[in-house]
Design a protein around this motif. Structure first.
Motif, short mmCIF file in Angstrom:
data_model
loop_
_atom_site.label_atom_id
_atom_site.label_comp_id
_atom_site.label_asym_id
_atom_site.label_seq_id
_atom_site.Cartn_x
_atom_site.Cartn_y
_atom_site.Cartn_z
N ARG A 22 40.72 34.17 39.22
CA ARG A 22 41.47 35.39 38.83
C ARG A 22 40.67 36.03 37.72
O ARG A 22 40.53 35.46 36.64
CB ARG A 22 42.85 35.02 38.29
N VAL A 23 40.12 37.19 37.99
CA VAL A 23 39.30 37.84 36.97
C VAL A 23 39.85 39.24 36.70
O VAL A 23 40.64 39.78 37.48
CB VAL A 23 37.81 37.94 37.40
N ALA A 24 39.43 39.80 35.60
CA ALA A 24 39.95 41.11 35.19
C ALA A 24 39.18 42.27 35.81
O ALA A 24 39.73 43.34 36.03
CB ALA A 24 39.91 41.22 33.66
N ALA A 25 37.91 42.07 36.09
CA ALA A 25 37.08 43.18 36.61
C ALA A 25 37.66 43.71 37.91
O ALA A 25 38.26 42.97 38.68
CB ALA A 25 35.65 42.70 36.82
N GLN A 26 37.46 45.00 38.13
CA GLN A 26 37.89 45.65 39.37
C GLN A 26 36.66 46.21 40.09
O GLN A 26 35.66 46.51 39.44
CB GLN A 26 38.85 46.80 39.06
N THR A 70 31.20 43.48 34.35
CA THR A 70 31.96 42.42 35.04
C THR A 70 32.49 41.52 33.93
O THR A 70 32.15 41.71 32.76
CB THR A 70 31.08 41.58 35.99
N ASP A 71 33.25 40.51 34.29
CA ASP A 71 33.81 39.63 33.26
C ASP A 71 32.73 38.92 32.44
O ASP A 71 32.97 38.50 31.31
CB ASP A 71 34.74 38.59 33.89
N THR A 72 31.52 38.79 33.01
CA THR A 72 30.49 38.01 32.33
C THR A 72 29.22 38.79 32.02
O THR A 72 28.27 38.20 31.49
CB THR A 72 30.11 36.78 33.18
N LEU A 73 29.18 40.06 32.37
CA LEU A 73 27.96 40.84 32.09
C LEU A 73 28.28 42.16 31.41
O LEU A 73 29.31 42.79 31.68
CB LEU A 73 27.18 41.13 33.39
#
Ligand SMILES: [Fe+2]
Length: 331
Positions: A22-26, A70-73
């Protein structure tokens, strides 16, 4: 419990241990044409020197206020104008550049320059001094992608400014590329850092390889012809924390729907087409053209249809996930 600094796990167990990511990015796509005007306008408002780095950050709508693609970049578009210098500094996060437009721009890493051309992929290793300059005409624009979220998460985040604008001149232009980027290495070479000694991956070479390979390739139904940029001394990813790829899709090629736990940020080097990201009602479809940039969240299914022959660069956190043994894909 609260007074004793204790919290019951059962209150948030299902939030932490999810059946699927479940990540926040769309899913999102930035059209370059619209961005370019704003970027050029920013050049009238603030100098590269004042800004240190004149960048418009690509902020994913699901990550508002967190400044991430993204969530990590982290990703942003940077512009410098003729004669400007983005002053020398270094930081523990790694940066990569993917050149969008312009001629006469350079990046210097530890004083070694490489001239940048559209489509070039440039690495600024962790803790390496770097400055950028522009000795051509017109705006010079590139996409920056950094692993800042990973480094901030770990806490080991350091930045230092060099006392002068430019780091002193180092080895000759493209010395590293010639020394390490031609299937040879110096006799007695001993690896000193995790960074690839090659920091410039020119598009002219990349494109020629794709052109040759497309004449006789088994097309991957999910990726077309997709290649990974590597550190030639190890065969591993060009950057320890970011995997980078280039893919060619022939005219009319439609990829099968694919997903993986890295997702990532994609930049269109050539071509036009449509990308569909997400499933069901959450699915979004975007038209893409040259220089557009789109964000694929972790584990979001996506497929690409190329109306014209298309070449797409992408960057993701796959190399972190593979080192941790958690990377997954679904074909
Ligand atoms: Fe930097």
């Amino acid at each position: 419990m609260g007074r004793e600094q204790l919290v019951p796990l059962w209150n948030f167990f299902s939030e932490w241990f999810t059946h699927e990511p479940r990540v926040a990015a769309q899913p999102y796509l930035w059209h370059y044409d619209g961005l370019r005007d704003l970027l050029l306008e920013s050049a009238d408002i603030i100098s590269a020197k004042e800004a240190e780095r004149r960048v418009l950050v690509l902020e994913n709508p699901g990550l508002a206020g967190r400044h991430l693609v993204t969530d990590t970049l982290y990703a942003g578009l940077q512009v410098i104008t003729p004669g400007e210098v983005a002053p020398a500094h270094r930081h523990t996060p790694v940066a990569l550049r993917f050149v969008m437009e312009g001629t006469g721009g350079y990046t210097a890493v530890e004083g070694e320059r490489t001239w940048m051309e559209p489509g070039d992929f440039i690495v600024t290793p962790s803790w390496a001094w770097h400055d950028h300059g522009h000795e051509g005409e017109g705006p010079f624009i590139w996409l920056d992608v950094l692993d800042v979220p990973t480094i901030r998460f770990l806490g080991a985040n350091f930045t230092e400014r060099y006392p002068q604008e430019r780091f002193p001149q180092g080895p000759p232009v493209d010395d590293s590329l010639h020394r390490y980027g031609t299937n040879m290495r110096p006799v007695g070479y001993a690896r000193e850092s995790l960074a690839s000694p090659v920091f410039s991956y020119p598009y002219s070479r990349t494109r020629e390889a794709l052109e040759r390979l497309k004449q006789h390739s088994e097309w991957d139904p999910y990726h077309g012809l997709k290649m990974e940029y590597i550190d030639p001394t190890t065969g591993g990813p060009a950057i320890p924390t970011i995997s980078t790829f280039i893919q060619l899709l022939p005219k009319g090629f439609a990829t099968e729907t694919y997903r993986s736990t890295d997702g990532g940020v994609f930049a269109v080097a050539e071509g036009t087409g449509t990308v569909t990201i997400g499933t069901g009602e959450a699915a979004k479809q975007f038209r893409f053209a040259k220089r557009d940039i789109f964000s694929v969240p972790c584990w979001a299914p996506y497929s690409i249809v190329a109306d014209e022959e298309s070449v797409i660069f992408s960057a993701s956190d796959r190399s972190v996930q593979t080192k941790l043994g958690i990377w997954r894909e679904q074909r």
